[in-house]
Design a protein around this motif. Structure first.
Motif, mmCIF file in Angstrom:
data_model
loop_
_atom_site.group_PDB
_atom_site.id
_atom_site.type_symbol
_atom_site.label_atom_id
_atom_site.label_comp_id
_atom_site.label_asym_id
_atom_site.label_seq_id
_atom_site.Cartn_x
_atom_site.Cartn_y
_atom_site.Cartn_z
ATOM 1 N N ASN A 6 5.949 10.990 -2.080
ATOM 2 C CA ASN A 6 5.534 11.972 -3.104
ATOM 3 C C ASN A 6 4.361 12.817 -2.615
ATOM 4 N N ARG A 7 4.437 13.241 -1.360
ATOM 5 C CA ARG A 7 3.337 14.009 -0.780
ATOM 6 C C ARG A 7 3.150 15.374 -1.460
ATOM 7 N N LYS A 8 4.192 15.842 -2.171
ATOM 8 C CA LYS A 8 4.050 17.104 -2.913
ATOM 9 C C LYS A 8 2.973 16.962 -4.009
ATOM 10 N N HIS B 55 1.407 -7.632 10.620
ATOM 11 C CA HIS B 55 1.864 -6.273 10.274
ATOM 12 C C HIS B 55 0.936 -5.200 10.821
ATOM 13 N N LYS B 56 -0.212 -5.595 11.323
ATOM 14 C CA LYS B 56 -1.197 -4.602 11.767
ATOM 15 C C LYS B 56 -0.647 -3.771 12.924
ATOM 16 N N LEU B 57 -0.778 -2.420 12.809
ATOM 17 C CA LEU B 57 -0.160 -1.531 13.793
ATOM 18 C C LEU B 57 -1.046 -1.296 15.008
ATOM 19 N N ASP C 180 -0.930 7.092 12.308
ATOM 20 C CA ASP C 180 -0.374 8.412 12.654
ATOM 21 C C ASP C 180 -0.286 9.355 11.453
ATOM 22 N N SER C 181 -0.659 8.911 10.257
ATOM 23 C CA SER C 181 -0.617 9.784 9.069
ATOM 24 C C SER C 181 -1.996 10.274 8.671
ATOM 25 N N ALA C 182 -3.026 9.622 9.204
ATOM 26 C CA ALA C 182 -4.379 9.867 8.707
ATOM 27 C C ALA C 182 -4.766 11.351 8.799
ATOM 28 N N THR D 181 -11.985 7.367 3.892
ATOM 29 C CA THR D 181 -10.830 6.819 4.601
ATOM 30 C C THR D 181 -11.164 5.533 5.349
ATOM 31 N N GLY D 182 -10.209 4.608 5.266
ATOM 32 C CA GLY D 182 -10.350 3.350 6.001
ATOM 33 C C GLY D 182 -9.282 3.183 7.052
ATOM 34 N N THR D 183 -8.390 4.187 7.159
ATOM 35 C CA THR D 183 -7.306 4.078 8.144
ATOM 36 C C THR D 183 -7.897 3.993 9.547
ATOM 37 N N THR D 184 -7.376 3.063 10.322
ATOM 38 C CA THR D 184 -7.897 2.856 11.684
ATOM 39 C C THR D 184 -6.860 3.339 12.704
ATOM 40 N N GLY D 185 -7.255 3.413 13.943
ATOM 41 C CA GLY D 185 -6.280 3.685 15.002
ATOM 42 C C GLY D 185 -6.431 5.028 15.676
ATOM 43 N N GLY E 288 -0.153 1.007 -0.036
ATOM 44 C CA GLY E 288 0.306 -0.253 0.555
ATOM 45 C C GLY E 288 -0.636 -1.372 0.129
ATOM 46 N N LYS E 289 -0.860 -2.304 1.035
ATOM 47 C CA LYS E 289 -1.689 -3.475 0.699
ATOM 48 C C LYS E 289 -3.091 -3.038 0.267
ATOM 49 N N MET E 290 -3.714 -2.141 1.044
ATOM 50 C CA MET E 290 -5.076 -1.704 0.702
ATOM 51 C C MET E 290 -5.080 -0.777 -0.510
ATOM 52 N N GLY E 291 -4.098 0.137 -0.592
ATOM 53 C CA GLY E 291 -4.041 1.046 -1.741
ATOM 54 C C GLY E 291 -3.989 0.272 -3.056
ATOM 55 N N ILE F 36 -0.683 8.740 -4.112
ATOM 56 C CA ILE F 36 0.229 9.444 -3.204
ATOM 57 C C ILE F 36 0.647 8.508 -2.075
ATOM 58 N N ASP F 37 1.960 8.412 -1.872
ATOM 59 C CA ASP F 37 2.469 7.672 -0.718
ATOM 60 C C ASP F 37 3.466 8.592 -0.003
ATOM 61 N N ILE F 38 4.168 8.041 0.937
ATOM 62 C CA ILE F 38 4.983 8.870 1.838
ATOM 63 C C ILE F 38 6.049 9.690 1.103
ATOM 64 N N PHE G 104 -5.931 4.922 2.631
ATOM 65 C CA PHE G 104 -5.589 3.837 3.563
ATOM 66 C C PHE G 104 -4.109 3.989 3.851
ATOM 67 N N SER G 105 -3.762 4.682 4.945
ATOM 68 C CA SER G 105 -2.331 4.895 5.216
ATOM 69 C C SER G 105 -1.981 4.298 6.581
ATOM 70 N N ARG G 106 -1.434 5.110 7.449
ATOM 71 C CA ARG G 106 -1.049 4.617 8.779
ATOM 72 C C ARG G 106 -1.806 5.409 9.837
ATOM 73 N N TYR H 196 -16.039 7.682 6.488
ATOM 74 C CA TYR H 196 -15.066 6.786 7.129
ATOM 75 C C TYR H 196 -15.759 5.503 7.576
ATOM 76 N N ALA H 197 -14.957 4.434 7.611
ATOM 77 C CA ALA H 197 -15.452 3.166 8.144
ATOM 78 C C ALA H 197 -14.293 2.443 8.810
ATOM 79 N N SER H 198 -14.539 1.888 9.985
ATOM 80 C CA SER H 198 -13.498 1.059 10.603
ATOM 81 C C SER H 198 -13.402 -0.254 9.849
ATOM 82 N N ASN H 199 -14.448 -0.570 9.079
ATOM 83 C CA ASN H 199 -14.405 -1.775 8.258
ATOM 84 C C ASN H 199 -15.358 -1.597 7.084
ATOM 85 N N PHE H 200 -14.820 -1.666 5.873
ATOM 86 C CA PHE H 200 -15.634 -1.423 4.672
ATOM 87 C C PHE H 200 -16.318 -2.688 4.149
ATOM 88 N N SER H 201 -16.057 -3.831 4.773
ATOM 89 C CA SER H 201 -16.666 -5.071 4.290
ATOM 90 C C SER H 201 -18.176 -5.043 4.550
HETATM 91 N N1 NAD Z 1 -11.464 0.174 7.121
HETATM 92 C C1 NAD Z 1 -11.172 -1.011 6.565
HETATM 93 O O1 NAD Z 1 -12.036 -1.714 6.018
HETATM 94 C C2 NAD Z 1 -9.740 -1.471 6.575
HETATM 95 C C3 NAD Z 1 -9.354 -2.668 5.944
HETATM 96 C C4 NAD Z 1 -8.014 -3.001 5.920
HETATM 97 C C5 NAD Z 1 -7.075 -2.161 6.506
HETATM 98 N N2 NAD Z 1 -7.485 -1.030 7.128
HETATM 99 C C6 NAD Z 1 -6.552 -0.060 7.699
HETATM 100 O O2 NAD Z 1 -5.991 0.684 6.624
HETATM 101 C C7 NAD Z 1 -4.679 1.128 6.984
HETATM 102 C C8 NAD Z 1 -3.697 0.692 5.907
HETATM 103 O O3 NAD Z 1 -3.660 -0.733 5.831
HETATM 104 P P1 NAD Z 1 -2.649 -1.481 4.825
HETATM 105 O O4 NAD Z 1 -2.816 -2.934 5.132
HETATM 106 O O5 NAD Z 1 -2.842 -0.991 3.438
HETATM 107 O O6 NAD Z 1 -1.231 -0.960 5.383
HETATM 108 P P2 NAD Z 1 0.145 -0.903 4.610
HETATM 109 O O7 NAD Z 1 1.199 -0.735 5.662
HETATM 110 O O8 NAD Z 1 0.270 -2.040 3.669
HETATM 111 O O9 NAD Z 1 0.060 0.443 3.741
HETATM 112 C C9 NAD Z 1 0.111 1.748 4.282
HETATM 113 C C10 NAD Z 1 0.698 2.662 3.234
HETATM 114 O O10 NAD Z 1 0.576 4.011 3.676
HETATM 115 C C11 NAD Z 1 1.778 4.678 3.341
HETATM 116 N N3 NAD Z 1 1.948 5.878 4.144
HETATM 117 C C12 NAD Z 1 2.471 5.994 5.390
HETATM 118 N N4 NAD Z 1 2.500 7.270 5.769
HETATM 119 C C13 NAD Z 1 1.978 7.997 4.747
HETATM 120 C C14 NAD Z 1 1.750 9.368 4.541
HETATM 121 N N5 NAD Z 1 2.082 10.272 5.472
HETATM 122 N N6 NAD Z 1 1.193 9.767 3.382
HETATM 123 C C15 NAD Z 1 0.874 8.861 2.431
HETATM 124 N N7 NAD Z 1 1.083 7.533 2.558
HETATM 125 C C16 NAD Z 1 1.630 7.108 3.704
HETATM 126 C C17 NAD Z 1 2.862 3.621 3.579
HETATM 127 O O11 NAD Z 1 4.086 3.970 2.927
HETATM 128 C C18 NAD Z 1 2.191 2.398 2.982
HETATM 129 O O12 NAD Z 1 2.446 2.272 1.590
HETATM 130 C C19 NAD Z 1 -4.421 0.558 8.380
HETATM 131 O O13 NAD Z 1 -4.780 1.527 9.346
HETATM 132 C C20 NAD Z 1 -5.385 -0.631 8.464
HETATM 133 O O14 NAD Z 1 -5.745 -0.962 9.780
HETATM 134 C C21 NAD Z 1 -8.788 -0.679 7.167
#
Ligand code: NAD
Length: 239
Positions: free
Chosen positions: A34-36, A139-141, A56-58, A74-78, A9-12, A30-32, A52-54, A100-105
């Motif tokens: 093509n998990r194979k 868009h933040k979940l 509930d996927s982390a 991993t940077g996925t939060t939540g 997504g945006k971060m990927g 890998i995204d949702i 960086f996913s969602r 892991y980091a809740s914020n990589f900045s």
């Molecule tokens: N730690 C940090 O510094 C930091 C910075 C920015 C965002 N984030 C977090 O990173 C996460 C992603 O942010 P984003 O802005 O890229 O979100 P986004 O919605 O733009 O992208 C998420 C991507 O994950 C994919 N995805 C969903 N389920 C999946 C699965 N089961 N397997 C593989 N891919 C899957 C989605 O299809 C999407 O392309 C969020 O939790 C956000 O809060 C963390």
């Protein structure tokens, strides 16, 4: 380095750009749908995966990496933070590599350090109340942000008169209120506000774009290259 990206997504996309700029090779994305590909030659050739996913996927993605002994950043939060202790135990017991980091900045991690320092001073100055404000894109979940929670923990661990964070206006003086706003495409603003009857102290980080988060994650992948264990930004930055 050969890197895999999980969550495109945006971060990927930003991680891909920054990683290529630093001379790394992206061997799998890998995204949702093509998990194979976790079983693909490309993925298995990676030296580390950046996820960086969602929220509930982390955990599902961590398991895919752990099963293949793939070093993971991993940077996925939540919600998965509730399982942080289990994840740490799995990593240590199985000699895996996890960052892991809740914020990589880098700037936000400087803010975390300043926050802890300031909280220790403010512990002795009860005339100040403290609140946290965070603003993110619509868009933040998750809410409050993982960064907001990390800031709150830095305060609660150092200020005796604050015991828990809450999202709504505090009902009790030992509540630490986090105000979460969602506005347009804001990449992330975090502010710590101390207020007394006579003045206000504000400490603020305002991300200009997502590049700083992506760079931190790529630096983390470089950092863990030859390491085993459970790592955070404190290990990398030594703040
Ligand atoms: N730690 C940090 O510094 C930091 C910075 C920015 C965002 N984030 C977090 O990173 C996460 C992603 O942010 P984003 O802005 O890229 O979100 P986004 O919605 O733009 O992208 C998420 C991507 O994950 C994919 N995805 C969903 N389920 C999946 C699965 N089961 N397997 C593989 N891919 C899957 C989605 O299809 C999407 O392309 C969020 O939790 C956000 O809060 C963390």
């Amino acid at each position: 380095m050969k890197l895999a990206i999980i969550g495109y997504g945006k971060m990927g996309h930003e991680v891909e750009r920054v990683a290529r700029e630093r001379g790394h090779e992206i061997v799998s994305i890998i995204d949702i749908n093509n998990r194979k590909d976790f079983d693909s030659k490309g993925f298995m050739s990676a030296e580390a995966a950046i996820e960086f996913s969602r929220p509930d996927s982390a955990l599902k993605n961590f398991k895919e990496c752990f099963d293949r002994n793939m070093p993971l950043v991993t940077g996925t939060t939540g919600v998965w933070y509730k399982h942080l202790d289990d994840v740490r135990e799995t990593v240590i017991n199985n000699k895996l590599t996890f960052f892991y980091a809740s914020n990589f900045s880098i700037g936000v991690n400087v803010l975390f350090a300043v926050n802890r320092f300031l909280a220790r001073i403010m512990n002795g100055l009860p005339q100040y109340n403290v609140e946290i404000e965070e603003v993110h894109h619509v868009h933040k979940l998750d809410s409050p942000s993982g960064t907001g929670i990390t800031i709150a923990e830095g305060i609660i661990n150092n200020i005796d008169r604050k015991r828990r964070w809450v999202e709504a206006s505090g009902v009790s003086s030992d509540d630490l209120v986090i105000h979460s706003l969602r506005d347009g495409e804001t990449p992330g603003i975090h502010e710590i506000v101390y207020e007394s009857d006579v003045d206000v102290i504000r400490v603020k980080h305002d991300a200009k774009n997502r590049s700083g988060f992506a760079l931190g994650a790529v630096l983390a992948a470089e950092f863990i290259r030859t390491k085993k264990g459970f790592f955070t930004m404190n290990d990398m930055l030594n703040l």
